[in-house]
Design a protein around this motif. Sequence first.
Motif, PDB file in Angstrom:
ATOM      1  N   LYS A 144     -31.504  -0.474  -0.053  1.00 27.17           N
ATOM      2  CA  LYS A 144     -32.077  -0.324  -1.235  1.00 27.17           C
ATOM      3  C   LYS A 144     -33.553  -1.332  -1.150  1.00 27.17           C
ATOM      4  N   ALA A 145     -33.209  -2.422  -0.415  1.00 24.79           N
ATOM      5  CA  ALA A 145     -34.576  -3.181  -0.116  1.00 24.79           C
ATOM      6  C   ALA A 145     -35.618  -2.480   0.790  1.00 24.79           C
ATOM      7  N   ALA A 146     -35.144  -1.797   1.549  1.00 28.50           N
ATOM      8  CA  ALA A 146     -35.853  -0.925   2.674  1.00 28.50           C
ATOM      9  C   ALA A 146     -36.682   0.311   1.803  1.00 28.50           C
ATOM     10  N   ALA A 147     -35.769   0.739   0.824  1.00 31.35           N
ATOM     11  CA  ALA A 147     -36.342   2.181   0.065  1.00 31.35           C
ATOM     12  C   ALA A 147     -37.580   1.588  -0.882  1.00 31.35           C
ATOM     13  N   SER A 148     -37.186   0.401  -1.432  1.00 34.26           N
ATOM     14  CA  SER A 148     -38.322  -0.275  -2.448  1.00 34.26           C
ATOM     15  C   SER A 148     -39.287  -1.064  -1.757  1.00 34.26           C
ATOM     16  N   GLN A 149     -39.381  -1.264  -0.369  1.00 37.68           N
ATOM     17  CA  GLN A 149     -40.130  -2.043   0.519  1.00 37.68           C
ATOM     18  C   GLN A 149     -40.133  -3.587  -0.077  1.00 37.68           C
ATOM     19  N   LEU A 150     -39.027  -4.135  -0.310  1.00 34.14           N
ATOM     20  CA  LEU A 150     -39.033  -5.659  -0.603  1.00 34.14           C
ATOM     21  C   LEU A 150     -38.342  -6.080   0.624  1.00 34.14           C
ATOM     22  N   TRP A 151     -39.367  -6.607   1.586  1.00 34.62           N
ATOM     23  CA  TRP A 151     -38.915  -6.897   2.792  1.00 34.62           C
ATOM     24  C   TRP A 151     -38.137  -8.455   2.610  1.00 34.62           C
ATOM     25  N   PRO A 152     -38.313  -9.371   1.899  1.00 36.65           N
ATOM     26  CA  PRO A 152     -37.751 -10.222   1.838  1.00 36.65           C
ATOM     27  C   PRO A 152     -36.122 -10.224   1.639  1.00 36.65           C
ATOM     28  N   TRP A 153     -35.673  -9.430   0.798  1.00 38.72           N
ATOM     29  CA  TRP A 153     -34.355  -9.272   0.690  1.00 38.72           C
ATOM     30  C   TRP A 153     -33.808  -8.468   1.554  1.00 38.72           C
ATOM     31  N   PHE A 154     -34.484  -7.642   2.246  1.00 37.99           N
ATOM     32  CA  PHE A 154     -34.008  -6.729   3.494  1.00 37.99           C
ATOM     33  C   PHE A 154     -33.839  -7.602   4.698  1.00 37.99           C
ATOM     34  N   TYR A 155     -34.787  -8.518   5.249  1.00 39.66           N
ATOM     35  CA  TYR A 155     -34.579  -9.364   6.238  1.00 39.66           C
ATOM     36  C   TYR A 155     -33.404 -10.531   5.845  1.00 39.66           C
ATOM     37  N   MET A 156     -33.401 -11.003   4.601  1.00 37.95           N
ATOM     38  CA  MET A 156     -32.217 -11.917   4.473  1.00 37.95           C
ATOM     39  C   MET A 156     -30.764 -11.255   4.538  1.00 37.95           C
ATOM     40  N   ALA A 157     -30.621 -10.097   4.071  1.00 31.96           N
ATOM     41  CA  ALA A 157     -29.437  -9.438   4.414  1.00 31.96           C
ATOM     42  C   ALA A 157     -29.168  -9.258   5.802  1.00 31.96           C
ATOM     43  N   GLU A 158     -30.211  -8.591   6.572  1.00 31.59           N
ATOM     44  CA  GLU A 158     -29.963  -8.405   7.880  1.00 31.59           C
ATOM     45  C   GLU A 158     -29.730  -9.645   8.711  1.00 31.59           C
ATOM     46  N   GLY A 159     -30.396 -10.869   8.326  1.00 35.27           N
ATOM     47  CA  GLY A 159     -30.041 -11.968   9.003  1.00 35.27           C
ATOM     48  C   GLY A 159     -28.714 -12.512   8.584  1.00 35.27           C
ATOM     49  N   THR A 160     -28.046 -12.100   7.725  1.00 36.77           N
ATOM     50  CA  THR A 160     -26.638 -12.580   7.127  1.00 36.77           C
ATOM     51  C   THR A 160     -25.506 -12.040   8.037  1.00 36.77           C
ATOM     52  N   ARG A 161     -25.888 -10.487   7.930  1.00 35.14           N
ATOM     53  CA  ARG A 161     -25.369  -9.604   8.717  1.00 35.14           C
ATOM     54  C   ARG A 161     -25.468  -9.618  10.039  1.00 35.14           C
ATOM     55  N   ALA A 162     -26.254  -9.988  10.708  1.00 33.59           N
ATOM     56  CA  ALA A 162     -26.253 -10.549  12.159  1.00 33.59           C
ATOM     57  C   ALA A 162     -25.370 -11.731  12.305  1.00 33.59           C
ATOM     58  N   ARG A 163     -25.556 -12.755  11.517  1.00 40.07           N
ATOM     59  CA  ARG A 163     -24.704 -13.927  11.730  1.00 40.07           C
ATOM     60  C   ARG A 163     -23.085 -13.434  11.581  1.00 40.07           C
ATOM     61  N   ILE A 164     -22.888 -12.621  10.738  1.00 39.89           N
ATOM     62  CA  ILE A 164     -21.452 -12.282  10.740  1.00 39.89           C
ATOM     63  C   ILE A 164     -21.091 -11.522  12.002  1.00 39.89           C
ATOM     64  N   ASN A 165     -21.749 -10.467  12.569  1.00 42.16           N
ATOM     65  CA  ASN A 165     -21.523  -9.982  13.611  1.00 42.16           C
ATOM     66  C   ASN A 165     -21.380 -10.769  14.824  1.00 42.16           C
ATOM     67  N   ILE A 166     -22.322 -11.682  15.034  1.00 40.75           N
ATOM     68  CA  ILE A 166     -22.484 -12.763  16.046  1.00 40.75           C
ATOM     69  C   ILE A 166     -21.080 -13.503  15.921  1.00 40.75           C
ATOM     70  N   THR A 167     -20.511 -13.898  14.928  1.00 41.80           N
ATOM     71  CA  THR A 167     -19.207 -14.634  14.812  1.00 41.80           C
ATOM     72  C   THR A 167     -18.084 -13.779  15.075  1.00 41.80           C
ATOM     73  N   LYS A 168     -18.201 -12.530  15.005  1.00 39.49           N
ATOM     74  CA  LYS A 168     -17.120 -11.611  15.245  1.00 39.49           C
ATOM     75  C   LYS A 168     -17.263 -11.194  16.737  1.00 39.49           C
ATOM     76  N   GLY A 169     -18.310 -11.827  17.603  1.00 38.31           N
ATOM     77  CA  GLY A 169     -18.239 -11.678  18.860  1.00 38.31           C
ATOM     78  C   GLY A 169     -19.251 -10.485  19.455  1.00 38.31           C
ATOM     79  N   GLN A 170     -19.785  -9.656  18.364  1.00 39.22           N
ATOM     80  CA  GLN A 170     -20.513  -8.690  18.803  1.00 39.22           C
ATOM     81  C   GLN A 170     -22.041  -8.803  19.029  1.00 39.22           C
ATOM     82  N   ILE A 171     -21.904  -9.532  19.914  1.00 36.55           N
ATOM     83  CA  ILE A 171     -23.471 -10.248  20.380  1.00 36.55           C
ATOM     84  C   ILE A 171     -24.387  -8.930  20.802  1.00 36.55           C
ATOM     85  N   PRO A 172     -23.733  -8.341  21.887  1.00 38.06           N
ATOM     86  CA  PRO A 172     -24.788  -7.281  22.359  1.00 38.06           C
ATOM     87  C   PRO A 172     -25.322  -6.249  21.320  1.00 38.06           C
ATOM     88  N   GLN A 173     -24.415  -6.013  20.263  1.00 40.62           N
ATOM     89  CA  GLN A 173     -25.032  -5.035  19.138  1.00 40.62           C
ATOM     90  C   GLN A 173     -26.276  -5.597  18.495  1.00 40.62           C
TER      91      GLN A 173
END
Length: 174
Positions: A144-173
């Motif tokens: 939704k943020a990308a479609a509206s080009q509201l980048w702060p929400w996009f990057y906050m969501a992406e950063g949070t999702r990245a932290r989740i994936n890193i804690t799951k051991g999905q570091i290469p992805q």
Amino acid sequence: YFARGEFTRSLAMIDRALMTDTPYESIENSDRIALLRLKAGIHFLYDQPEEVKECLKRAQTLLNSGNVISAPYYITCITSLSLWCEGRFFEAAEHADIAINQALLAGYSSISAPLDAYMVLARCQLELSQIEKATGTLTLIMEKAAASQLWPWFYMAEGTRARINITKGQIPQM
């Protein structure tokens, strides 16, 4: 300014718009509350709970006069941000869900879309160890943020999702 992540400029322009030292009202209270919601979102992104709380207090005082048709939606969004900052995750999730439903019923999009409420919901899901739900909500925010080009929400969501994936051991992805 907000869409491009220019938060300092955004806050300055919001404060300028909220000034009431003129005898002629240039914006309605509903618009002021919407600006306070945006300001609260910036403070939420910066992890400044006292400032979020102050935005909520100011918005609530504006409810007593003027045209406030869409104000309950904006107030609910700010309330969800404030409750999350206070660590009241169940209540924050409930208010976020209400705001999301209000927005869906009214068809809000772009800067009025409930991206802040979705972010609160995702963070609450994360706090409640609902990892898959949180990941799904974060993906939705990014779309939704990308479609509206509201980048702060996009990057906050992406950063949070990245932290989740890193804690799951999905570091290469990541």
